[in-house]
Design a protein around this motif. Sequence first.
Motif, PDB file in Angstrom:
ATOM      1  N   ILE A   1      -2.127  36.873  14.027  1.00 59.68           N
ATOM      2  CA  ILE A   1      -1.512  35.361  13.695  1.00 59.68           C
ATOM      3  C   ILE A   1       0.106  35.328  13.157  1.00 59.68           C
ATOM      4  CG2 ILE A   1      -1.575  33.135  13.511  1.00 59.68           C
ATOM      5  CD1 ILE A   1      -4.511  33.610  14.881  1.00 59.68           C
ATOM      6  N   ILE A   2      -0.597  35.874  11.902  1.00 61.93           N
ATOM      7  CA  ILE A   2       0.129  35.325  10.634  1.00 61.93           C
ATOM      8  C   ILE A   2       1.573  36.656  10.686  1.00 61.93           C
ATOM      9  CG2 ILE A   2       0.440  36.358   8.367  1.00 61.93           C
ATOM     10  CD1 ILE A   2      -2.571  35.706   7.561  1.00 61.93           C
ATOM     11  N   SER A   3       1.227  37.536  11.583  1.00 60.27           N
ATOM     12  CA  SER A   3       2.193  38.736  11.507  1.00 60.27           C
ATOM     13  C   SER A   3       3.280  38.364  12.655  1.00 60.27           C
ATOM     14  CB  SER A   3       1.569  39.762  11.955  1.00 60.27           C
ATOM     15  OG  SER A   3       0.925  40.849  10.610  1.00 60.27           O
ATOM     16  N   SER A   4       2.036  37.647  13.328  1.00 58.35           N
ATOM     17  CA  SER A   4       3.514  37.262  14.886  1.00 58.35           C
ATOM     18  C   SER A   4       4.181  36.113  14.102  1.00 58.35           C
ATOM     19  CB  SER A   4       2.667  36.574  15.915  1.00 58.35           C
ATOM     20  OG  SER A   4       1.584  37.700  16.143  1.00 58.35           O
ATOM     21  N   LEU A   5       4.040  34.782  13.208  1.00 54.31           N
ATOM     22  CA  LEU A   5       4.761  34.418  12.838  1.00 54.31           C
ATOM     23  C   LEU A   5       5.666  34.813  11.963  1.00 54.31           C
ATOM     24  CD1 LEU A   5       2.628  31.697  11.658  1.00 54.31           C
ATOM     25  CD2 LEU A   5       3.495  31.330  13.604  1.00 54.31           C
ATOM     26  N   ALA A   6       5.592  35.537  10.756  1.00 50.96           N
ATOM     27  CA  ALA A   6       6.546  36.538  10.414  1.00 50.96           C
ATOM     28  C   ALA A   6       7.357  37.179  11.014  1.00 50.96           C
ATOM     29  CB  ALA A   6       5.991  37.443   9.524  1.00 50.96           C
ATOM     30  N   LEU A   7       7.263  37.662  12.206  1.00 52.78           N
ATOM     31  CA  LEU A   7       7.947  38.404  13.038  1.00 52.78           C
ATOM     32  C   LEU A   7       9.211  37.523  13.151  1.00 52.78           C
ATOM     33  CD1 LEU A   7       8.903  41.049  14.150  1.00 52.78           C
ATOM     34  CD2 LEU A   7       7.097  40.793  16.268  1.00 52.78           C
ATOM     35  N   ILE A   8       8.476  36.440  14.579  1.00 47.73           N
ATOM     36  CA  ILE A   8       8.898  35.397  14.388  1.00 47.73           C
ATOM     37  C   ILE A   8      10.475  34.443  13.580  1.00 47.73           C
ATOM     38  CG2 ILE A   8       9.293  33.180  15.239  1.00 47.73           C
ATOM     39  CD1 ILE A   8       6.696  33.526  16.558  1.00 47.73           C
ATOM     40  N   PHE A   9       9.693  34.874  12.683  1.00 41.29           N
ATOM     41  CA  PHE A   9      11.042  34.602  11.158  1.00 41.29           C
ATOM     42  C   PHE A   9      12.058  35.843  10.974  1.00 41.29           C
ATOM     43  CE2 PHE A   9      12.270  34.440   6.882  1.00 41.29           C
ATOM     44  CZ  PHE A   9      12.323  33.090   6.788  1.00 41.29           C
ATOM     45  N   LEU A  10      11.582  36.329  10.874  1.00 41.68           N
ATOM     46  CA  LEU A  10      12.373  37.640  10.619  1.00 41.68           C
ATOM     47  C   LEU A  10      13.234  37.758  11.751  1.00 41.68           C
ATOM     48  CD1 LEU A  10      10.859  40.519   9.045  1.00 41.68           C
ATOM     49  CD2 LEU A  10      12.145  38.294   7.688  1.00 41.68           C
ATOM     50  N   LEU A  11      12.606  37.578  13.200  1.00 43.63           N
ATOM     51  CA  LEU A  11      13.710  38.025  14.440  1.00 43.63           C
ATOM     52  C   LEU A  11      15.111  36.759  14.001  1.00 43.63           C
ATOM     53  CD1 LEU A  11      11.483  38.969  17.152  1.00 43.63           C
ATOM     54  CD2 LEU A  11      13.000  40.418  15.395  1.00 43.63           C
TER      55      LEU A  11
END
Length: 412
Positions: free
Chosen positions: A179-189
């Motif tokens: 979940i944390i990785s997905s949220l960080a990925l969304i932010f970076l993308l």
Amino acid sequence: MKDKKYQNLKTLEFLGLFVLFFCIPFFKVGKTVGVFMLIFGAFGHILIQRKNTFSKPNLLEFFLLGLLITGFISTVLNWPFHKGFNGFKDTFQFVLIFWVIYRKTFTLKQLELLFWAIVIGSIIGLTVGYIRWQSGDKAYFILKNMSLANTSIIIGIISSSLIGKIIQEKDGFLNKDKIISSLALIFLLFCLFMGGNRSGIIGFCAFLVTLPFFRSINKKAIAFAIVIVCISSVILWDLKSYSNRITHLLEIRLNVFNYESMTPNDQFRFDYWRVSYAQFIQKNKKMFGIGPRNYGSIDVNNLKFDPPLKNIAKLQSPNHSHNWLLTKLIEEGIFGLFFILGFWVSVLWILLKYRKYEKNYHWSIVSCLGAIIIPAIAGLFYSPFRREVAWVSMMYIGLALSFIRNTECKDT
């Protein structure tokens, strides 16, 4: 006493690496301190052991050693010039950082700390960059002391590590790390698209296309993140600060063989490629080039062009060729290009061979692929392989190859 000093130096080595990973996206002084701690700790514990820990170079190290020697010879042959040994120093730094990481054995806990260090550091750096962009302090959404293209490439590489982390977690989508990785990925993308750099986005898309050949992926999770970014982009479409960059993304025209049909930016890039081609063909600098980071010494007035360049006034002091292959070829010649390509192809071959180790999969494998594909493809249109882009790329490659090397040793 000796064992205590040895352990202290090992701790210093890892602490330096942690500081480097955390600071490289936003804090130049911290990055320098981290490198010093890393190198001091690494060579300190080697010396304190008082035994030869160096072994015969393998194929990867052979290519990097060749790259170093080529850079040094190219510098000496073209001395003196404006950048002097700065170009060779760039190569020496990223090769040294790679070698220290590659030869080190990491625990899974240490790899986890490094993973989150650079992710958190990039989020901090991008948040600061966004504030400076919105306040008008900066014209573009960038990381501190980096160009827009370099920022996009680094965002893409770090995003690839997050994708690797999401794939690694097998406990369902409600897993905390996923979940944390997905949220960080969304932010970076989101930041990647809002930056609006085409080369970085093309490089990241190329990574996504090649990823299934190296690893099975959870397509639903990746698609979910990309959809969120696209929806956010549409919502923000009418905001002037965003629309200019989004419009820029759509400016590319397919007829690249018709100069007049290109956008001004693409015409400018194409002219740089013509300058590089003319320099290589017309000047006797094919083997070792004109010197690392000495592209600016090219005098376009001494080159012949048919048809003539239209933007010749803007090409008087070029920094690089807007194509990393051409930049490397011109600056360090055929040998320099051969050694860097040989290194990258060798790494890709190792990743392909590692597919059989399904049970030992790790996020660093995917990040290693991203660290090669993204700068390689994005660099075809702008950024040369140097400075922060080279550092981040080689750091991730070093982590993955260290993990693979130690995994294969254990299995053997």
